[in-house]
Scaffold this motif. Sequence first.
Motif, PDB file in Angstrom:
ATOM      1  N   LEU A 106       0.816  -1.213   0.000  1.00  0.00           N
ATOM      2  CA  LEU A 106       0.000   0.000   0.000  1.00  0.00           C
ATOM      3  C   LEU A 106       0.851   1.266   0.000  1.00  0.00           C
ATOM      4  O   LEU A 106       0.318   2.370   0.028  1.00  0.00           O
ATOM      5  CB  LEU A 106      -0.934   0.007   1.214  1.00  0.00           C
ATOM      6  N   ILE A 107       2.170   1.095  -0.006  1.00  0.00           N
ATOM      7  CA  ILE A 107       3.082   2.252  -0.018  1.00  0.00           C
ATOM      8  C   ILE A 107       4.103   2.061  -1.148  1.00  0.00           C
ATOM      9  O   ILE A 107       5.304   1.894  -0.901  1.00  0.00           O
ATOM     10  CB  ILE A 107       3.802   2.417   1.336  1.00  0.00           C
ATOM     11  N   PRO A 108       3.673   2.073  -2.402  1.00  0.00           N
ATOM     12  CA  PRO A 108       4.623   1.840  -3.499  1.00  0.00           C
ATOM     13  C   PRO A 108       5.752   2.852  -3.564  1.00  0.00           C
ATOM     14  O   PRO A 108       6.838   2.543  -4.072  1.00  0.00           O
ATOM     15  CB  PRO A 108       3.732   1.904  -4.750  1.00  0.00           C
ATOM     16  N   ASN A 109       5.532   4.050  -3.012  1.00  0.00           N
ATOM     17  CA  ASN A 109       6.587   5.073  -3.047  1.00  0.00           C
ATOM     18  C   ASN A 109       7.741   4.779  -2.093  1.00  0.00           C
ATOM     19  O   ASN A 109       8.723   5.529  -2.065  1.00  0.00           O
ATOM     20  CB  ASN A 109       6.008   6.459  -2.760  1.00  0.00           C
ATOM     21  N   LEU A 110       7.646   3.680  -1.344  1.00  0.00           N
ATOM     22  CA  LEU A 110       8.808   3.244  -0.577  1.00  0.00           C
ATOM     23  C   LEU A 110      10.005   3.007  -1.494  1.00  0.00           C
ATOM     24  O   LEU A 110      11.155   3.091  -1.062  1.00  0.00           O
ATOM     25  CB  LEU A 110       8.489   1.954   0.193  1.00  0.00           C
ATOM     26  N   ALA A 111       9.714   2.735  -2.756  1.00  0.00           N
ATOM     27  CA  ALA A 111      10.780   2.510  -3.732  1.00  0.00           C
ATOM     28  C   ALA A 111      11.636   3.758  -3.940  1.00  0.00           C
ATOM     29  O   ALA A 111      12.758   3.669  -4.456  1.00  0.00           O
ATOM     30  CB  ALA A 111      10.182   2.067  -5.065  1.00  0.00           C
ATOM     31  N   ASN A 112      11.127   4.938  -3.532  1.00  0.00           N
ATOM     32  CA  ASN A 112      11.894   6.177  -3.686  1.00  0.00           C
ATOM     33  C   ASN A 112      12.980   6.338  -2.626  1.00  0.00           C
ATOM     34  O   ASN A 112      13.861   7.183  -2.770  1.00  0.00           O
ATOM     35  CB  ASN A 112      10.952   7.385  -3.611  1.00  0.00           C
ATOM     36  N   LEU A 113      12.915   5.546  -1.558  1.00  0.00           N
ATOM     37  CA  LEU A 113      13.889   5.690  -0.476  1.00  0.00           C
ATOM     38  C   LEU A 113      15.261   5.157  -0.882  1.00  0.00           C
ATOM     39  O   LEU A 113      15.364   4.227  -1.678  1.00  0.00           O
ATOM     40  CB  LEU A 113      13.409   4.948   0.773  1.00  0.00           C
ATOM     41  N   TYR A 145       1.746   9.285  -0.084  1.00  0.00           N
ATOM     42  CA  TYR A 145       1.694  10.629  -0.662  1.00  0.00           C
ATOM     43  C   TYR A 145       2.891  11.455  -0.197  1.00  0.00           C
ATOM     44  O   TYR A 145       3.527  12.157  -0.996  1.00  0.00           O
ATOM     45  CB  TYR A 145       0.389  11.318  -0.263  1.00  0.00           C
ATOM     46  N   ILE A 146       3.228  11.359   1.093  1.00  0.00           N
ATOM     47  CA  ILE A 146       4.379  12.102   1.615  1.00  0.00           C
ATOM     48  C   ILE A 146       5.660  11.702   0.890  1.00  0.00           C
ATOM     49  O   ILE A 146       6.545  12.528   0.650  1.00  0.00           O
ATOM     50  CB  ILE A 146       4.542  11.872   3.129  1.00  0.00           C
ATOM     51  N   LEU A 147       5.752  10.431   0.502  1.00  0.00           N
ATOM     52  CA  LEU A 147       6.959   9.940  -0.165  1.00  0.00           C
ATOM     53  C   LEU A 147       7.034  10.308  -1.645  1.00  0.00           C
ATOM     54  O   LEU A 147       8.030   9.991  -2.301  1.00  0.00           O
ATOM     55  CB  LEU A 147       7.060   8.418  -0.012  1.00  0.00           C
ATOM     56  N   ASP A 148       6.018  10.982  -2.154  1.00  0.00           N
ATOM     57  CA  ASP A 148       6.122  11.519  -3.503  1.00  0.00           C
ATOM     58  C   ASP A 148       7.280  12.522  -3.525  1.00  0.00           C
ATOM     59  O   ASP A 148       7.407  13.348  -2.617  1.00  0.00           O
ATOM     60  CB  ASP A 148       4.815  12.222  -3.890  1.00  0.00           C
ATOM     61  N   ALA A 152      13.468  12.562  -4.141  1.00  0.00           N
ATOM     62  CA  ALA A 152      13.211  13.915  -3.647  1.00  0.00           C
ATOM     63  C   ALA A 152      14.493  14.738  -3.592  1.00  0.00           C
ATOM     64  O   ALA A 152      14.516  15.898  -4.015  1.00  0.00           O
ATOM     65  CB  ALA A 152      12.569  13.839  -2.262  1.00  0.00           C
ATOM     66  N   MET A 153      15.577  14.151  -3.062  1.00  0.00           N
ATOM     67  CA  MET A 153      16.826  14.892  -2.962  1.00  0.00           C
ATOM     68  C   MET A 153      17.383  15.230  -4.343  1.00  0.00           C
ATOM     69  O   MET A 153      18.047  16.265  -4.508  1.00  0.00           O
ATOM     70  CB  MET A 153      17.854  14.093  -2.162  1.00  0.00           C
ATOM     71  N   ASP A 154      17.106  14.402  -5.303  1.00  0.00           N
ATOM     72  CA  ASP A 154      17.607  14.658  -6.661  1.00  0.00           C
ATOM     73  C   ASP A 154      17.007  15.921  -7.270  1.00  0.00           C
ATOM     74  O   ASP A 154      17.612  16.519  -8.173  1.00  0.00           O
ATOM     75  CB  ASP A 154      17.311  13.465  -7.576  1.00  0.00           C
TER      76      ASP A 154
END
Length: 375
Positions: free
Chosen positions: A131-138, A303-306, A326-328
């Motif tokens: 349910l948190i696919p944006n975990l991939a951004n970490l 959403y926060i991890l967007d 995000a840092m990029d």
Amino acid sequence: MSRSRYTRRLPSAVLAAGLALAVSACGGESADTSASPATGASTAQLDPNADLTKQSLTVTVWDGYTPKELPQEVKAKLGFDLKITLHDTNETAMAKLTSGADTGLDVAFVSGQYAQALNEAGLLEPLHPELIPNLANLYPEAKELSYDKGNTFSVPYTWGTTGICYREDLVKTPPKSWNDILDPPAEAKKKVTMMTTERWLALPALKALGYSVNTRSDEELAKVKEKLLAAKPNLLAYDDTTFGQRLTKGEAVMVEAWDGWCPTSEKNIKFVVPDEGSDLWVDTMVILKSSKNKEAAHAFINYILDPKVHGWAAENILYKVPNKAAMDIVDAELKAQNTPLQMTPADLLQGESIIDLGEDSTKFTRLATEVAAQQ
């Protein structure tokens, strides 16, 4: 550019003792939280297709730590109402979360060692990564945090370290050691500040003596106390909030500082991690097991991890976020002006993660109280 002003305080003795009792009921406290019974599979069956418009969310967070317009953005993007409540310290948040009362809170922002304590007490919902696919951004390193390896019950929001923030035009030799704070050169005496927050008060002496930030040793803490008391006459003040302003004004020349609070965008102000090393602090997002809106809670964290949403924290409170995407996209000029933003995950992981010490947290409370009381 706004900058959050809050204290990353550790629990008082009473709060720590209360948590220790809750932890013991869950099978004991351990630095390796992967073995805790509280981190097992959730008993809740979550619906990935749940109608989020039928849910709502209440989140507790530090003032200024998220955009003021976040409730409106969440309503527009995700379809549910978001209520923000504020806490000024971790201690305040923990008092809410461990009171036993039905607070109606769904998501909490707390520092990593507090997330660990809450999980050990059985108060957190294990995360459902699907349910948190944006975990991939970490960053991959964000899964190597000792209080929650693999991000099983917490999602890191910001991270950083502690070091020496100094005026390069007002010190003869740039500081390289924690001893430069503890036993400053003649020109810096009475122009140095340290923190009062329990674990960070102890940090310079712990590292200068070669000890772990998570020591439980009474013998080591006794030596830390001696070193802190010896340092006290040379201090301008103990200061957890205004040390950057003191430095800018020239009232102080060296201060113990969290990296994001060192105003390196100002002329002549620099930040350094001492040679003996430092800590790795992390502020996290957690979902309360008592939440009746768990699908919305997961959607909120996602959403926060967007990248554009999470990047707000780096751009506005000047803390690094453990989100590569995000840092990029953080403005290059902002990174150039604020050198702590340039630290890499590898740099940060050289620091020692602060973990919850259960009943032994009271040793740091007692240390801070005794150092403060000494004339």
